[in-house]
Every structure is written in structure tokens, then in C-alpha cells.
Design a protein around this motif. Sequence first.
Motif, PDB file in Angstrom:
ATOM      1  N   ILE A 243       0.844  -1.198   0.000  1.00  0.00           N
ATOM      2  CA  ILE A 243       0.000   0.000   0.000  1.00  0.00           C
ATOM      3  C   ILE A 243       0.876   1.244   0.000  1.00  0.00           C
ATOM      4  CG2 ILE A 243      -1.655   1.361   1.335  1.00  0.00           C
ATOM      5  CD1 ILE A 243      -2.855  -1.278   2.315  1.00  0.00           C
ATOM      6  N   GLU A 244       0.670   2.100  -0.973  1.00  0.00           N
ATOM      7  CA  GLU A 244       1.415   3.353  -1.086  1.00  0.00           C
ATOM      8  C   GLU A 244       0.576   4.459  -0.441  1.00  0.00           C
ATOM      9  OE1 GLU A 244       2.763   4.051  -5.129  1.00  0.00           O
ATOM     10  OE2 GLU A 244       2.487   1.915  -5.554  1.00  0.00           O
ATOM     11  N   TRP A 245       0.884   4.784   0.800  1.00  0.00           N
ATOM     12  CA  TRP A 245       0.061   5.724   1.549  1.00  0.00           C
ATOM     13  C   TRP A 245       0.097   7.122   0.950  1.00  0.00           C
ATOM     14  CZ3 TRP A 245      -3.552   4.036   4.582  1.00  0.00           C
ATOM     15  CH2 TRP A 245      -3.413   2.787   5.188  1.00  0.00           C
ATOM     16  N   LYS A 246       1.235   7.516   0.421  1.00  0.00           N
ATOM     17  CA  LYS A 246       1.323   8.835  -0.199  1.00  0.00           C
ATOM     18  C   LYS A 246       0.391   8.903  -1.403  1.00  0.00           C
ATOM     19  CE  LYS A 246       3.081  12.959  -0.673  1.00  0.00           C
ATOM     20  NZ  LYS A 246       2.847  14.006   0.350  1.00  0.00           N
ATOM     21  N   ARG A 247       0.343   7.836  -2.186  1.00  0.00           N
ATOM     22  CA  ARG A 247      -0.552   7.793  -3.345  1.00  0.00           C
ATOM     23  C   ARG A 247      -2.009   7.806  -2.893  1.00  0.00           C
ATOM     24  NH1 ARG A 247      -0.908   6.730  -8.650  1.00  0.00           N
ATOM     25  NH2 ARG A 247      -2.546   5.335  -9.398  1.00  0.00           N
ATOM     26  N   LEU A 248      -2.315   7.110  -1.824  1.00  0.00           N
ATOM     27  CA  LEU A 248      -3.683   7.108  -1.307  1.00  0.00           C
ATOM     28  C   LEU A 248      -4.085   8.514  -0.871  1.00  0.00           C
ATOM     29  CD1 LEU A 248      -5.531   4.524   0.719  1.00  0.00           C
ATOM     30  CD2 LEU A 248      -5.413   6.814   1.693  1.00  0.00           C
ATOM     31  N   SER A 249      -3.178   9.224  -0.183  1.00  0.00           N
ATOM     32  CA  SER A 249      -3.455  10.586   0.250  1.00  0.00           C
ATOM     33  C   SER A 249      -3.638  11.517  -0.947  1.00  0.00           C
ATOM     34  CB  SER A 249      -2.323  11.097   1.146  1.00  0.00           C
ATOM     35  OG  SER A 249      -2.564  12.420   1.561  1.00  0.00           O
ATOM     36  N   THR A 250      -2.808  11.336  -1.975  1.00  0.00           N
ATOM     37  CA  THR A 250      -2.930  12.147  -3.185  1.00  0.00           C
ATOM     38  C   THR A 250      -4.270  11.903  -3.875  1.00  0.00           C
ATOM     39  OG1 THR A 250      -0.533  12.101  -3.514  1.00  0.00           O
ATOM     40  CG2 THR A 250      -1.896  12.646  -5.435  1.00  0.00           C
ATOM     41  N   GLY A 251      -4.684  10.631  -3.933  1.00  0.00           N
ATOM     42  CA  GLY A 251      -5.977  10.306  -4.537  1.00  0.00           C
ATOM     43  C   GLY A 251      -7.129  10.902  -3.751  1.00  0.00           C
ATOM     44  N   ALA A 252      -7.057  10.835  -2.411  1.00  0.00           N
ATOM     45  CA  ALA A 252      -8.103  11.417  -1.573  1.00  0.00           C
ATOM     46  C   ALA A 252      -8.175  12.921  -1.770  1.00  0.00           C
ATOM     47  CB  ALA A 252      -7.845  11.079  -0.105  1.00  0.00           C
ATOM     48  N   ALA A 253      -7.006  13.566  -1.953  1.00  0.00           N
ATOM     49  CA  ALA A 253      -6.977  15.009  -2.183  1.00  0.00           C
ATOM     50  C   ALA A 253      -7.593  15.348  -3.538  1.00  0.00           C
ATOM     51  CB  ALA A 253      -5.545  15.523  -2.102  1.00  0.00           C
ATOM     52  N   ALA A 254      -7.294  14.545  -4.573  1.00  0.00           N
ATOM     53  CA  ALA A 254      -7.843  14.795  -5.903  1.00  0.00           C
ATOM     54  C   ALA A 254      -9.366  14.680  -5.894  1.00  0.00           C
ATOM     55  CB  ALA A 254      -7.241  13.818  -6.911  1.00  0.00           C
ATOM     56  N   LEU A 255      -9.894  13.807  -5.028  1.00  0.00           N
ATOM     57  CA  LEU A 255     -11.335  13.638  -4.912  1.00  0.00           C
ATOM     58  C   LEU A 255     -11.959  14.596  -3.901  1.00  0.00           C
ATOM     59  CD1 LEU A 255     -11.375   9.739  -4.839  1.00  0.00           C
ATOM     60  CD2 LEU A 255     -12.189  11.174  -6.706  1.00  0.00           C
ATOM     61  N   ARG A 256     -11.108  15.377  -3.227  1.00  0.00           N
ATOM     62  CA  ARG A 256     -11.553  16.282  -2.169  1.00  0.00           C
ATOM     63  C   ARG A 256     -12.252  15.508  -1.053  1.00  0.00           C
ATOM     64  NH1 ARG A 256     -11.750  21.677  -3.894  1.00  0.00           N
ATOM     65  NH2 ARG A 256     -13.563  22.156  -2.591  1.00  0.00           N
ATOM     66  N   LEU A 257     -11.700  14.352  -0.717  1.00  0.00           N
ATOM     67  CA  LEU A 257     -12.303  13.484   0.301  1.00  0.00           C
ATOM     68  C   LEU A 257     -11.337  13.147   1.430  1.00  0.00           C
ATOM     69  CD1 LEU A 257     -14.411  11.016  -1.896  1.00  0.00           C
ATOM     70  CD2 LEU A 257     -15.257  12.814  -0.384  1.00  0.00           C
ATOM     71  N   ARG A 258     -10.315  13.959   1.635  1.00  0.00           N
ATOM     72  CA  ARG A 258      -9.390  13.667   2.733  1.00  0.00           C
ATOM     73  C   ARG A 258     -10.075  13.638   4.100  1.00  0.00           C
ATOM     74  NH1 ARG A 258      -4.475  17.568   0.924  1.00  0.00           N
ATOM     75  NH2 ARG A 258      -6.314  18.813   0.360  1.00  0.00           N
ATOM     76  N   PRO A 259     -11.022  14.546   4.397  1.00  0.00           N
ATOM     77  CA  PRO A 259     -11.701  14.439   5.697  1.00  0.00           C
ATOM     78  C   PRO A 259     -12.434  13.112   5.869  1.00  0.00           C
ATOM     79  CG  PRO A 259     -12.082  16.600   4.734  1.00  0.00           C
ATOM     80  CD  PRO A 259     -11.441  15.763   3.670  1.00  0.00           C
ATOM     81  N   VAL A 260     -13.066  12.628   4.795  1.00  0.00           N
ATOM     82  CA  VAL A 260     -13.794  11.360   4.859  1.00  0.00           C
ATOM     83  C   VAL A 260     -12.833  10.203   5.109  1.00  0.00           C
ATOM     84  CG1 VAL A 260     -15.231   9.744   3.554  1.00  0.00           C
ATOM     85  CG2 VAL A 260     -15.612  12.208   3.350  1.00  0.00           C
ATOM     86  N   VAL A 261     -11.749  10.157   4.340  1.00  0.00           N
ATOM     87  CA  VAL A 261     -10.775   9.072   4.480  1.00  0.00           C
ATOM     88  C   VAL A 261     -10.165   9.082   5.881  1.00  0.00           C
ATOM     89  CG1 VAL A 261      -8.552   8.208   3.652  1.00  0.00           C
ATOM     90  CG2 VAL A 261     -10.288   8.966   2.015  1.00  0.00           C
ATOM     91  N   ARG A 262      -9.832  10.256   6.383  1.00  0.00           N
ATOM     92  CA  ARG A 262      -9.223  10.347   7.708  1.00  0.00           C
ATOM     93  C   ARG A 262     -10.203   9.903   8.796  1.00  0.00           C
ATOM     94  NH1 ARG A 262      -8.029  13.701  12.100  1.00  0.00           N
ATOM     95  NH2 ARG A 262      -5.836  13.530  12.741  1.00  0.00           N
ATOM     96  N   GLU A 263     -11.459  10.335   8.714  1.00  0.00           N
ATOM     97  CA  GLU A 263     -12.458   9.941   9.707  1.00  0.00           C
ATOM     98  C   GLU A 263     -12.624   8.423   9.740  1.00  0.00           C
ATOM     99  OE1 GLU A 263     -15.980  12.043   8.683  1.00  0.00           O
ATOM    100  OE2 GLU A 263     -15.051  14.013   8.999  1.00  0.00           O
ATOM    101  N   ARG A 264     -12.632   7.799   8.575  1.00  0.00           N
ATOM    102  CA  ARG A 264     -12.855   6.352   8.535  1.00  0.00           C
ATOM    103  C   ARG A 264     -11.621   5.585   9.003  1.00  0.00           C
ATOM    104  NH1 ARG A 264     -16.698   6.780   3.156  1.00  0.00           N
ATOM    105  NH2 ARG A 264     -18.538   7.421   4.362  1.00  0.00           N
TER     106      ARG A 264
END
Length: 360
Positions: A243-264
Amino acid sequence: MRQKPRSSTAARPDRLLVEAALDIEAPARWEAWLDAVPLDDADASEVALLPLVHSHLAAVGYEGPEMGRLRGISRQGWYRSRLLLDHAENLFRTVEAPAAASGDVAIMRWTAGARPERRLRKLDLLVRGEEVFPVLEAARRLGWSLANNDYPVLDRQRRKGLVRSDGLRLDVHWYFAGRHPHAGPGDVLWPAPTDGWDDYPSITTLPSTELLLTLLTEGASADTRLTWIPDVVDMIRCQSDSIEWKRLSTGAAALRLRPVVRERLQRVDQLVPGVVLESVLDELRHVTLGEQIERWFVLHSGANHPWRALPASWSQHRYEERAKGQRANFLPFVTDRVRRRLGGRVRRRASGSQQTGHRQ
């Protein structure tokens, strides 16, 4: 069995069932859940956890009177899983468009060693928007029927369900539709599907990082309201090296869903401390003002709020603006939508008053 998910409250018993599925004092958690929720009243998302619960109870020699029924549910799920995999193999042999299995099939592929008892609930197939109709036609030729007998409207829907006469279900998703239009070969979010495995060489799946991102965003929907938690835990445990966490964070940012991903991820960390790295949560803490505002609207939406549909409509508006090469501005959008909503209420009230006065 209940068809509708039960309501979520701070004291809901579903956490007990999730903990049993995670093998956290499984017998005690199971009995406590069973005291609160009769087995006949279990909803679909709870039933989906029962094979995992059964495996943990059987491993410690638990002998409750309900074990026979749990065993039957697990065996039925195993048979259904084999059928779904066979149909998925046939579909992937037929479909020429780039596609990747998500959901249960991909999770099974990446966590097979940890959860040999995993059961498939349905097939999830991710395709690019321009490939939706060829894929639907390929599925129909193999005996699948369109749910509700209608074709999807691509710029208004995010997925289309198909069914078979034996009750099996297939959902075709156009990848992150409504939030991220496919931008061509260089699209940062479109994954490179991973080749097949074992007895299913034709089934390509999402890579582990992209699969985890979908589980944390689209995977926690009503029909998988509980199962996404053990799914995420298993993915992180089994694929910690890939799992590439930096890539996951970048994808969440592109979707504007970082708050959702972090909460979960925080919810997962509360249930199973240590699974989620603190550095990952720190990385996801950096969010834009737009993300914060949109999340606030999501958390404060409901029938009594004039903005109750704003998160979904903003997502669609942003998609449409980006498809036209323009940048959507959230605050003017919100102001316009709330003004329209309130204006509509005022007009309806005025109309109602006039009708009342006329009757008098």
C-alpha cells in the motif's frame, strides 16, 4: 432478515458484531449482540459479517445453539461466491474494455491468506465512463439483465446494477463518477489493473492502494455499512508492504475526500489500535477550506436543512465544470442553491396561503 439497514446511534449494537467479526473477544461480543438483535432481525450488512463471525466462533469451539444456522449461512455464501467468480471470469473473458474488479472479488484476491472464509456479496466492476455501455451489452449477452430495465444516464448516475435470474448481482461503476471525470491515459486516479490469480486468470483487479481508497470512500455505503471495517483492516494487515500511503493521500486530495478518508481510518484505529500509522492520519489532516466546508454540509444535511442535497449536487456541478475545462467555486454555488431552495419554500407557502384564503 431485514432488508433495510438499521439506524445508527451512539449506542448501536452493530459495533459488537463488527468486533466479533474482527475476532475481538468474539464469543462475548457475539452473545452481547445476539441479546440485542434477534438473528431473524439482522439486516443485509449484518448478515454479510456472519461468515467471519462463524469462523472465529468455530475456531475457539463455541457451541451456541445458533451455530448450525451460522454454518448454513456460511455454506450458502461459499456456493454463491463460486458462482459469482465463475460469472466474473466469463465476463472478463468477454469484455474488451479496460476494467478492474473492485469490492469483494478484489478484497478476496488481496486477503486470501487471512480470510479464506470470505464470501462474495456481489460483483463490482470498475470501468471508464466511455466504456460503460459496451460493458453493459457484454454482460447482457452473458445473461445479466439491467436492474429496473433501463440504461443509466452517465452524467447523473455513478453505477448501474445488473441481476441474474438466480439472484446474483453485478454493479458496474464508472470510476469515481460525479467527482472525477476520466481524463485520458494520464489520469492520476485511473489504476493499472492487476492480472488475474489462481483459478481465475482473466479477472483483473484494482491494485491494493486503489482498492483501499475505494473502500474508504465509496465502499462505506449503505449496502456495506459494516463490512467495510473488517475489509479495511484485512487490506492494511495483508498488504502493508504494497500500500502506497502517499498515493492514497494524493488520490483522496484529488477527490476532495481527505476528511472522509481520515475519519474512517480513525474509526478503524479506534477498533484495532496500531493498524493505521499515525503518520498517515497526520498526512490526511492537511485539508483545503473547500473540503472542510463540503464535509460540514455532509455532516449537517437532512430533511430539515435547506442544503440537504448540496453535497451530491455540488459533486455533480464540480464534475460538469471540470468536464468543460472550468473551475467550480463552492461558495457561490452554495449561495445560489440555498437561495433557490428557500425561494421555493417561500413560493410554496405563499401558494398554500392563497389556496387557504380562497377556500375561506
